[in-house]
Scaffold this motif. Sequence first.
Motif, PDB file in Angstrom:
ATOM      1  N   ASP A   1     -18.867  20.599   8.080  1.00 33.00           N
ATOM      2  CA  ASP A   1     -19.788  20.950   7.064  1.00 33.00           C
ATOM      3  C   ASP A   1     -20.005  22.348   6.615  1.00 33.00           C
ATOM      4  N   ALA A   2     -19.716  23.366   7.506  1.00 31.66           N
ATOM      5  CA  ALA A   2     -19.981  24.481   6.854  1.00 31.66           C
ATOM      6  C   ALA A   2     -18.602  25.017   5.898  1.00 31.66           C
ATOM      7  N   LEU A   3     -17.688  24.336   6.515  1.00 35.64           N
ATOM      8  CA  LEU A   3     -16.574  24.608   5.602  1.00 35.64           C
ATOM      9  C   LEU A   3     -16.521  24.095   4.488  1.00 35.64           C
ATOM     10  N   GLU A   4     -16.901  22.785   4.258  1.00 35.63           N
ATOM     11  CA  GLU A   4     -17.139  22.064   2.982  1.00 35.63           C
ATOM     12  C   GLU A   4     -18.227  22.751   2.063  1.00 35.63           C
ATOM     13  N   LYS A   5     -19.130  23.228   2.440  1.00 41.07           N
ATOM     14  CA  LYS A   5     -20.225  24.105   1.752  1.00 41.07           C
ATOM     15  C   LYS A   5     -19.492  25.371   1.312  1.00 41.07           C
TER      16      LYS A   5
END
Length: 164
Positions: A28-32
Amino acid sequence: MTNGPEFIQPPNTLKDKVKVTEGGVDLDALEKAEALIAGLQDSYLEWVEGDLERLQTYYGEAEALAGADRRAKLGEVFSVAHDVKGQGGSFNYHLMTAIGNKLCRFIEKMPADITRGHMEVVKVHIDALRLVIAQRMEGEGGRAGENLMRGLDAVIAKVSGPEK
């Protein structure tokens, strides 16, 4: 005084900054982060236009100089080209990274006696960077990108001889 070497274990603060889940890095952090970078693409085009203007200005100033003064001004060209090289790939302008890298390596290898031919090679690289942005040649630029890179290799070889 101690009898042997003392081993100092530095703190590992990186693990405090990167959230790792059981499956690895937090997706999720990577996608953000990827979404944030994608949202900056228009800003990148503005930033790089400023970089290209500075490259053109420094090149023009270098042309008017000679010897060590010219070399110092080309150091400023190198610095901006290095920034362009570092940012291009992050915004899907991989040609900017490749051309910026070629320009940096060329400037690093220039002999003490910088000839008109050397200056023309620098100019061709700056023009190539401008073309990539003007034509919005994202990614590797396809066939046009390949031709552009071959052309840059050819002008470098003409002035410096083939790479070993």
